[in-house]
Design a protein around this motif. Structure first.
Motif, PDB file in Angstrom:
ATOM      1  N   GLY A  98      44.336  71.276  11.326  1.00  0.00           N
ATOM      2  CA  GLY A  98      45.513  70.318  11.414  1.00  0.00           C
ATOM      3  C   GLY A  98      45.215  68.765  10.590  1.00  0.00           C
ATOM      4  O   GLY A  98      46.086  68.062  10.531  1.00  0.00           O
ATOM      5  N   ILE A  99      44.020  69.196  10.145  1.00  0.00           N
ATOM      6  CA  ILE A  99      43.603  68.026   9.171  1.00  0.00           C
ATOM      7  C   ILE A  99      44.649  67.742   7.670  1.00  0.00           C
ATOM      8  O   ILE A  99      44.628  69.150   6.999  1.00  0.00           O
ATOM      9  N   THR A 100      44.989  66.936   7.354  1.00  0.00           N
ATOM     10  CA  THR A 100      45.657  66.676   6.221  1.00  0.00           C
ATOM     11  C   THR A 100      45.118  65.887   5.299  1.00  0.00           C
ATOM     12  O   THR A 100      44.330  65.192   5.662  1.00  0.00           O
ATOM     13  N   VAL A 101      45.563  65.682   4.086  1.00  0.00           N
ATOM     14  CA  VAL A 101      44.795  65.034   2.769  1.00  0.00           C
ATOM     15  C   VAL A 101      45.083  63.432   3.609  1.00  0.00           C
ATOM     16  O   VAL A 101      44.333  62.706   3.344  1.00  0.00           O
ATOM     17  N   HIS A 102      46.360  63.317   3.910  1.00  0.00           N
ATOM     18  CA  HIS A 102      46.588  61.791   4.831  1.00  0.00           C
ATOM     19  C   HIS A 102      45.439  61.544   5.723  1.00  0.00           C
ATOM     20  O   HIS A 102      44.829  60.271   5.728  1.00  0.00           O
ATOM     21  N   HIS A 103      45.165  62.480   6.620  1.00  0.00           N
ATOM     22  CA  HIS A 103      44.164  62.201   7.380  1.00  0.00           C
ATOM     23  C   HIS A 103      42.709  61.722   6.727  1.00  0.00           C
ATOM     24  O   HIS A 103      41.953  60.603   7.355  1.00  0.00           O
ATOM     25  N   THR A 108      41.148  59.411   9.838  1.00  0.00           N
ATOM     26  CA  THR A 108      41.702  59.755  10.825  1.00  0.00           C
ATOM     27  C   THR A 108      41.671  61.252  11.166  1.00  0.00           C
ATOM     28  O   THR A 108      42.199  61.833  11.872  1.00  0.00           O
ATOM     29  N   SER A 109      40.707  62.015  10.302  1.00  0.00           N
ATOM     30  CA  SER A 109      40.411  63.489  10.072  1.00  0.00           C
ATOM     31  C   SER A 109      39.587  63.862  11.387  1.00  0.00           C
ATOM     32  O   SER A 109      39.854  65.052  11.765  1.00  0.00           O
ATOM     33  N   GLY A 110      38.908  62.787  12.084  1.00  0.00           N
ATOM     34  CA  GLY A 110      37.918  63.285  13.213  1.00  0.00           C
ATOM     35  C   GLY A 110      36.743  63.731  12.695  1.00  0.00           C
ATOM     36  O   GLY A 110      35.873  64.169  13.401  1.00  0.00           O
ATOM     37  N   LEU A 111      36.582  63.940  11.331  1.00  0.00           N
ATOM     38  CA  LEU A 111      35.234  64.132  10.868  1.00  0.00           C
ATOM     39  C   LEU A 111      34.232  63.123  11.166  1.00  0.00           C
ATOM     40  O   LEU A 111      34.230  61.907  11.268  1.00  0.00           O
ATOM     41  N   PRO A 112      32.875  63.598  11.128  1.00  0.00           N
ATOM     42  CA  PRO A 112      31.958  62.683  11.365  1.00  0.00           C
ATOM     43  C   PRO A 112      31.759  61.750  10.175  1.00  0.00           C
ATOM     44  O   PRO A 112      32.142  62.029   8.977  1.00  0.00           O
ATOM     45  N   GLU A 113      30.827  60.427  10.216  1.00  0.00           N
ATOM     46  CA  GLU A 113      30.746  59.639   9.279  1.00  0.00           C
ATOM     47  C   GLU A 113      29.859  60.009   8.024  1.00  0.00           C
ATOM     48  O   GLU A 113      30.377  59.891   7.127  1.00  0.00           O
ATOM     49  N   GLY A 114      28.914  60.842   8.541  1.00  0.00           N
ATOM     50  CA  GLY A 114      28.062  61.467   7.427  1.00  0.00           C
ATOM     51  C   GLY A 114      27.437  62.577   7.764  1.00  0.00           C
ATOM     52  O   GLY A 114      27.360  62.900   9.001  1.00  0.00           O
ATOM     53  N   LEU A 115      26.765  63.288   6.917  1.00  0.00           N
ATOM     54  CA  LEU A 115      25.980  64.605   7.225  1.00  0.00           C
ATOM     55  C   LEU A 115      24.761  64.644   6.662  1.00  0.00           C
ATOM     56  O   LEU A 115      24.033  65.716   6.887  1.00  0.00           O
ATOM     57  N   GLY A 116      24.418  63.591   6.035  1.00  0.00           N
ATOM     58  CA  GLY A 116      22.870  63.623   5.665  1.00  0.00           C
ATOM     59  C   GLY A 116      22.724  62.297   4.751  1.00  0.00           C
ATOM     60  O   GLY A 116      23.592  61.477   4.602  1.00  0.00           O
ATOM     61  N   VAL A 139      40.263  64.240  17.710  1.00  0.00           N
ATOM     62  CA  VAL A 139      41.359  65.218  17.252  1.00  0.00           C
ATOM     63  C   VAL A 139      42.134  64.637  16.016  1.00  0.00           C
ATOM     64  O   VAL A 139      42.353  63.375  16.067  1.00  0.00           O
ATOM     65  N   PRO A 140      42.191  65.398  15.014  1.00  0.00           N
ATOM     66  CA  PRO A 140      42.700  64.792  14.082  1.00  0.00           C
ATOM     67  C   PRO A 140      44.162  64.116  14.060  1.00  0.00           C
ATOM     68  O   PRO A 140      45.026  64.592  14.697  1.00  0.00           O
ATOM     69  N   GLY A 141      44.257  62.930  13.335  1.00  0.00           N
ATOM     70  CA  GLY A 141      45.426  62.125  13.423  1.00  0.00           C
ATOM     71  C   GLY A 141      45.277  61.203  14.498  1.00  0.00           C
ATOM     72  O   GLY A 141      46.515  60.482  14.512  1.00  0.00           O
ATOM     73  N   ARG A 142      44.342  61.359  15.536  1.00  0.00           N
ATOM     74  CA  ARG A 142      44.508  60.418  16.775  1.00  0.00           C
ATOM     75  C   ARG A 142      43.688  59.018  16.658  1.00  0.00           C
ATOM     76  O   ARG A 142      44.364  58.034  17.036  1.00  0.00           O
TER      77      ARG A 142
END
Length: 343
Positions: A98-103, A108-116, A139-142
């Motif tokens: 459900g993640i879009t380029v806009h997210h 607003t993708s719901g992805l974490p701030e960083g990975l390392g 949740v993406p977009g929320r």
């Protein structure tokens, strides 16, 4: 001879730039420079002065260029910001379809701030795999939640859609049309000699960004697309002038970039595409800051008054003396107000 406005800006800097801090400051009104100057040292060890053409790490201001590149691709029909990332990246797990380029653009993708760590030697496809495997924070977009990971995915999307390296795409489609000659991840040798050394809070040298682990074409992928671009105060004036016109992006794309798409959780503060939009009684301010543990930068534009401020310091904190981030709001707003009000 300097104009009255330029002299007023110089007086403001004399009174408000922290004593002993080093960096560069650029100001503009109506698409034209008002002033551009350095303060202090770009390299304490060699005695090199900071100046308008000194190269600095502009940190997360990089995101504004990543967003502009995405919008550039949209203007050519190569993608749409409404596209799900699975149409470009493929093999996206169910929780992220459900993640879009806009997210990604609006955090607003719901992805974490960083990975390392920024300088961990992570290649593009490994970064993508890590991002797609990471548990979502929302949740993406929320929910708005600042994500460097999302902007690294945007850099990967730029590469996959354009068939060109991220840095090369920005140079060809943004920096060169804007006349920016000292901006990018890879700089010609004369520019490399002018990169500011960064200093910690005790004044100890941390070298330049190029003294840390980088790939041959720029930083590794925990940083690429979300930070680490190198630029100068003069080039940032050129970028502002390009945004005032349509040499890089048409009016509709710029309007989309500066639209307050999502609240940042503060009543007056919203995120557009690669920019924060702050509502004020004098009209919106579009802005972004950037920094690492040693440097700190800010760009701010008040479109209604056609004024712009960019400043950067290569020592963000000096113990017992200053913290550029703490001074940021008052210093930047004061400069914008002066530029708008001075005849």
């Amino acid at each position: 001879m300097a104009s009255g406005r330029a002299r007023a800006v110089a007086r403001y800097l004399d009174a408000n730039w922290p004593t002993g801090a080093s960096g560069a400051i650029a100001t503009a009104r109506d698409g034209e420079p008002v002033g551009c100057q350095g303060r202090g040292k770009a390299n304490v060890e060699t005695g090199a002065d900071a100046g308008c053409d000194t190269v600095f790490d502009i940190g997360s201001i990089t995101k504004s260029f990543t967003a502009a590149a995405i919008l550039k691709l949209e203007t050519t029909g190569a993608l749409r910001v409404t596209d799900p990332i699975g149409t470009i990246l493929r093999a996206v797990p169910a929780d992220k379809r459900g993640i879009t380029v806009h997210h990604l653009l609006t955090h607003t993708s719901g992805l974490p701030e960083g990975l390392g760590d920024d300088y961990e030697p992570v290649r593009r496809d490994a970064m993508i795999a890590r991002a797609l495997a990471a548990p979502l924070d929302a949740v993406p977009g929320r929910t708005y939640a600042y994500s460097n990971v999302g902007y690294s995915l945007l850099a990967a999307i730029i590469e996959k859609v354009s068939g060109t390296g991220y840095g090369d795409y920005l140079t060809r489609n943004l920096f060169t049309p804007a006349g920016m000659t000292r901006t990018g991840y890879r700089l010609a040798d004369p520019c490399r000699d002018d990169i500011a050394v960064e200093y910690d809070s005790d004044g100890r040298s941390q070298g330049t960004p190029l003294d840390h682990p980088w790939a041959a074409d720029g930083p590794f992928w925990n940083l690429r697309g979300n930070g680490g671009l190198l630029s100068t105060a003069r080039d940032m004036l050129r970028w502002y002038r390009a945004l005032e016109g349509e040499s890089v992006l048409p009016a509709a794309a710029k309007a989309k970039m500066f639209t307050p798409h999502v609240s940042e959780g503060v009543p007056t503060q919203f995120y557009g595409y690669g920019w924060t939009i702050v509502t004020t009684p004098s009209g919106p301010i579009v802005t972004h800051n950037g920094g690492n543990d040693w440097s700190y930068a800010r760009v701010a534009i008040r479109p209604a008054d056609h004024v712009m401020v960019f400043w950067v310091g290569n020592q963000a904190v000096r113990d017992g003396m200053w913290n550029l981030e703490d001074l940021d709001h008052t210093f930047t707003l004061g400069l914008l107000t002066l530029l708008a009000s001075h005849p």
